[in-house]
Write a protein that holds these residues in place. Structure first.
Motif, PDB file in Angstrom:
ATOM      1  N   ASN A   1      -0.958  -3.510   4.531  1.00 41.75           N
ATOM      2  CA  ASN A   1      -0.732  -4.376   3.375  1.00 41.75           C
ATOM      3  C   ASN A   1      -1.511  -5.684   3.474  1.00 41.75           C
ATOM      4  O   ASN A   1      -1.782  -6.312   2.456  1.00 41.75           O
ATOM      5  CB  ASN A   1       0.755  -4.694   3.233  1.00 41.75           C
ATOM      6  CG  ASN A   1       1.566  -3.450   3.006  1.00 41.75           C
ATOM      7  OD1 ASN A   1       1.181  -2.587   2.229  1.00 41.75           O
ATOM      8  ND2 ASN A   1       2.672  -3.331   3.701  1.00 41.75           N
TER       9      ASN A   1
ATOM     10  N   SER B   1       1.963   2.352   3.407  1.00 44.62           N
ATOM     11  CA  SER B   1       2.868   1.467   4.134  1.00 44.62           C
ATOM     12  C   SER B   1       4.163   2.194   4.494  1.00 44.62           C
ATOM     13  O   SER B   1       4.715   2.935   3.700  1.00 44.62           O
ATOM     14  CB  SER B   1       3.183   0.259   3.258  1.00 44.62           C
ATOM     15  OG  SER B   1       3.982  -0.639   3.943  1.00 44.62           O
TER      16      SER B   1
ATOM     17  N   SER C   1       0.837  -1.194   0.000  1.00 39.96           N
ATOM     18  CA  SER C   1       0.000   0.000   0.000  1.00 39.96           C
ATOM     19  C   SER C   1       0.873   1.245   0.000  1.00 39.96           C
ATOM     20  O   SER C   1       1.937   1.262   0.612  1.00 39.96           O
ATOM     21  CB  SER C   1      -0.881  -0.018   1.252  1.00 39.96           C
ATOM     22  OG  SER C   1      -1.466   1.238   1.462  1.00 39.96           O
TER      23      SER C   1
END
Length: 170
Positions: free
Chosen positions: A103, A53, A50
């Motif tokens: 994630n 992240s 992501s």
């Protein structure tokens, strides 16, 4: 040339051609097509990364320090994930990991709903070798045994050696 010799030659040629043609067959003929790009998961099981992240390097300072007969060796660092081997007297006894659950939301959900607490955080033991906790409702901290004598209580003790307070402020 006799009929028997001709027949043997034809059989040998036919077998050779079958092997040749069979060997040219695509090895992926029976493999289903890959899923659409948005569903592709990396082989390491960490899920698609992501944009929210955190970089793996942000996690390193929260790992437990090496001490006594134990040595910590960092093995992997990428967006949303950092991992280190824990060695005792040169032998791999465990893997230590921190991952950003943005994630892998399912990992956070599984831990969030766990009735167990480890070091004051929701935690769970998976199978005979993995113990993990959820810190700040976002970060999964995991210890995985790589040696039969590294027990669940050892994993829980090492989870508590992480800087969990520091990680919770990240």
């Amino acid at each position: 040339m006799s009929f028997t010799a001709l027949r043997q030659l034809c059989v040998a040629f036919s077998l050779a051609m079958l092997l040749f043609i069979g060997g040219c067959d695509s090895p992926q003929a029976d493999v289903p097509p890959p899923p659409p790009a948005e569903q592709v998961q990396p082989a390491d099981g960490q899920g698609a990364v992501s944009p929210q992240s955190l970089p793996g390097s942000a996690f390193n300072r929260f790992f437990p320090s090496a001490s006594g007969e134990y040595e910590r060796v960092y093995t992997q660092e990428k967006d949303g994930f950092a991992e280190a081997k824990l060695k005792r007297n040169g032998e791999d006894v465990a893997m230590l990991a921190i991952s950003d659950t943005v994630n892998v939301p399912a990992a956070a959900e599984r831990l969030r709903n766990s009735p167990n607490q480890i070091a004051g955080y929701p935690g769970a033991t998976l199978g005979q070798t993995q113990t993990s906790i959820l810190v700040a409702d976002r970060f999964q901290v995991k210890v995985i045994s790589r040696s039969a004598d590294f027990t669940e209580s050892d994993r829980e003790a090492w989870l508590q050696r992480f800087d969990l307070q520091g990680l919770s402020r990240l």
